[in-house]
Motif scaffolding. Structure first.
Motif, PDB file in Angstrom:
ATOM      1  N   GLN A 251       0.813  -1.215   0.000  1.00 37.35           N
ATOM      2  CA  GLN A 251       0.000   0.000   0.000  1.00 37.35           C
ATOM      3  C   GLN A 251       0.847   1.266   0.000  1.00 37.35           C
ATOM      4  OE1 GLN A 251      -2.564  -1.702   3.447  1.00 37.35           O
ATOM      5  NE2 GLN A 251      -3.851  -0.181   2.442  1.00 37.35           N
ATOM      6  N   PHE A 252       2.127   1.134   0.344  1.00 36.80           N
ATOM      7  CA  PHE A 252       2.971   2.316   0.489  1.00 36.80           C
ATOM      8  C   PHE A 252       4.241   2.246  -0.364  1.00 36.80           C
ATOM      9  CE2 PHE A 252       0.683   1.691   4.488  1.00 36.80           C
ATOM     10  CZ  PHE A 252       0.097   2.935   4.674  1.00 36.80           C
ATOM     11  N   ASP A 253       4.267   1.359  -1.360  1.00 38.48           N
ATOM     12  CA  ASP A 253       5.527   1.154  -2.083  1.00 38.48           C
ATOM     13  C   ASP A 253       5.581   1.834  -3.446  1.00 38.48           C
ATOM     14  OD1 ASP A 253       3.903  -0.447  -3.628  1.00 38.48           O
ATOM     15  OD2 ASP A 253       5.247  -2.189  -3.594  1.00 38.48           O
ATOM     16  N   GLU A 254       4.657   2.750  -3.742  1.00 37.81           N
ATOM     17  CA  GLU A 254       4.753   3.466  -5.007  1.00 37.81           C
ATOM     18  C   GLU A 254       5.860   4.516  -4.936  1.00 37.81           C
ATOM     19  OE1 GLU A 254       1.433   6.529  -5.542  1.00 37.81           O
ATOM     20  OE2 GLU A 254       0.513   5.103  -4.166  1.00 37.81           O
ATOM     21  N   TRP A 255       6.426   4.850  -6.078  1.00 41.71           N
ATOM     22  CA  TRP A 255       7.520   5.821  -6.115  1.00 41.71           C
ATOM     23  C   TRP A 255       6.997   7.215  -5.804  1.00 41.71           C
ATOM     24  CZ3 TRP A 255      12.556   4.662  -6.294  1.00 41.71           C
ATOM     25  CH2 TRP A 255      12.908   3.384  -6.722  1.00 41.71           C
ATOM     26  N   ILE A 256       7.723   7.921  -4.911  1.00 42.64           N
ATOM     27  CA  ILE A 256       7.298   9.258  -4.512  1.00 42.64           C
ATOM     28  C   ILE A 256       8.514  10.018  -3.986  1.00 42.64           C
ATOM     29  CG2 ILE A 256       6.739   8.568  -2.123  1.00 42.64           C
ATOM     30  CD1 ILE A 256       4.257  10.423  -2.343  1.00 42.64           C
ATOM     31  N   GLY A 257       8.521  11.330  -4.158  1.00 38.95           N
ATOM     32  CA  GLY A 257       9.619  12.149  -3.657  1.00 38.95           C
ATOM     33  C   GLY A 257       9.589  12.249  -2.141  1.00 38.95           C
ATOM     34  N   HIS A 258      10.751  12.065  -1.529  1.00 40.83           N
ATOM     35  CA  HIS A 258      10.879  12.051  -0.065  1.00 40.83           C
ATOM     36  C   HIS A 258      11.969  13.047   0.320  1.00 40.83           C
ATOM     37  CE1 HIS A 258      11.650  10.855   3.963  1.00 40.83           C
ATOM     38  NE2 HIS A 258      12.338   9.744   3.738  1.00 40.83           N
ATOM     39  N   ARG A 259      11.619  14.019   1.175  1.00 42.05           N
ATOM     40  CA  ARG A 259      12.497  15.147   1.478  1.00 42.05           C
ATOM     41  C   ARG A 259      13.738  14.732   2.282  1.00 42.05           C
ATOM     42  NH1 ARG A 259       9.284  19.716   4.081  1.00 42.05           N
ATOM     43  NH2 ARG A 259       9.766  21.236   2.462  1.00 42.05           N
TER      44      ARG A 259
END
Length: 419
Positions: free
Chosen positions: A369-377
């Protein structure tokens, strides 16, 4: 960005003000031997404070034996001596931190949150037997000259170790022409022979092969070996620094893993170790765009070498707030504003799910549920808020990068002791 991620965060996050939040995190950690606790910046009080509070519980309830931090061995070892009561006339904690961390970025360890934790750890150790005291060590490798100095000074004060002293002096003589400035060594390294490489390598090999000769009192044997290891790997790091960014990064993180394993070995193969470093070191690089650049890191290597069931990685993040950083390397640190991040980032999604501090636990039941690619600061010791959209977000699969995530909606800068 899918609203499904926001919904999943709302459904599965645990409010950090819930007294049971850390209880659940402890349960998830289970019997892990290496627990890596990150930070999204090097200048946020909330990250340091919560990391310290949770480390207290790991020490008292899970039997963790030592903490390994993103700091240089000689500087941090002064803290270890203090918390273990090795100094007959110890300095006050504040003075000790200021004197031990004089090199930029000093605020990383000479700050009020570290002062509080070091004071607590010293008191905790006073109640323990000598062989159960908790250690506090630095695993970084910037201390090329300081570590060589430590080795030479020890060996000169113990003349019976003549062979290793000669090797140490040769290594010192090889490095000394560069004015005790690693940058000069880096600039010159493309034009000389392999002499310095051989000298620091021979020194480490000799100390390791003769480690049984060195005194164990006050961990003198560990201190000697780790300074030799830092000098050897620092030489390789500075030699690579101006030639290949990926190579120098990998040398540094590989060294930190080697240092963690040396510390664990010193305490015993079943010893449990806490690691404090930036998210970019503890969060598995294989689950980020770092992998595309040929970069590895501590989190990835520790997982590969110990196995995932024996390791646990905790990340941190914030939506907005304040932070201590410099506008460029070596500049006077200042308190800067961290602007609110965009909706289509990991921190933006966490904020959209509710503007409260929260904990997320990732496991086999919910990782997808949380493994999609996304920018992380990610904010380092150098920060320019106006340009952060162009260089402060690392594309990541967060639930694969970490095993848990602590989110602070509005964070506050730490307080350097020198202010």
């Amino acid at each position: 960005m899918s609203r499904k991620l926001v919904a999943a965060i709302q459904e599965q996050s645990i409010p950090l003000d819930d007294p049971a939040a850390f209880d659940q995190l402890l349960q998830e950690i289970g019997d892990a031997k290496i627990v890596m606790i990150g930070e999204a910046t090097h200048g946020t009080s909330d990250f340091y404070r919560l990391r310290a509070e949770f480390s207290k519980r790991l020490i008292q309830e899970k039997g963790f034996a030592a903490i390994a931090v993103e700091g240089d061995w000689p500087s941090v070892y002064a803290i270890n001596r203090f918390v273990k009561g090795y100094d007959s006339q110890p300095q006050p904690v504040k003075e000790l931190l200021i004197s031990s961390f004089g090199r930029w970025p000093a605020w990383m360890w000479a700050n009020e949150d570290v002062e509080w934790f070091v004071s607590w750890l010293a008191k905790e150790n006073q109640q323990r037997t000598p062989d159960s005291k908790i250690g506090f060590y630095g695993i970084d490798l910037y201390s090329l000259y300081e570590s060589i100095d430590e080795v030479v000074n020890f060996l000169e004060s113990n003349p019976s170790y003549g062979t290793d002293l000669e090797l140490a002096k040769k290594a010192f003589s090889c490095l000394e022409p560069y004015n005790r400035m690693p940058e000069h060594y880096a600039l010159s390294s493309a034009h000389f022979t392999d002499e310095c490489i051989a000298e620091v390598t021979s020194l480490l090999q000799s100390i390791r092969s003769n480690e049984q000769r060195y005194p164990q009192a006050h961990e003198q044997d560990l201190n000697l070996e780790m300074n030799a290891l830092a000098a050897k790997n620092a030489e390789a790091y500075y030699r690579a620094m101006l030639q290949d960014d990926a190579l120098s990064w990998n040398i540094r993180d590989t060294h930190m893993v080697e240092a963690i394993k040396e510390i664990q070995s010193y305490y015993g193969e079943d010893a449990k170790i806490i690691v404090w470093e930036h998210n970019t070191h503890v969060g598995d690089a294989a689950a980020t765009s770092m992998a595309d650049q040929g970069l590895t890191n501590v989190g990835q290597l520790i997982r590969e070498q110990y196995g995932r069931k024996h390791t646990y990685a905790i990340g941190f993040g914030t939506y907005e707030g304040t932070v201590i950083a410099g506008s460029s390397w070596g500049e006077t640190p200042e308190e800067m504003n961290i602007p609110p991040t965009r909706f289509n980032t990991w921190e933006g999604q966490l904020h959209a799910a509710g503007a409260q501090d929260k904990l997320l636990l990732f496991n086999d039941k919910n990782r997808k549920q949380f493994d999609e690619w996304i920018g992380h600061r990610a904010i380092g010791v150098v920060y320019n808020p106006e340009f952060e959209a162009y260089g402060n977000f690392v594309p990541s699969r967060v639930s694969e990068r970490y095993d848990a995530f602590l989110y602070i909606d509005r964070s506050s800068a730490l307080r350097p002791l020198s202010w």
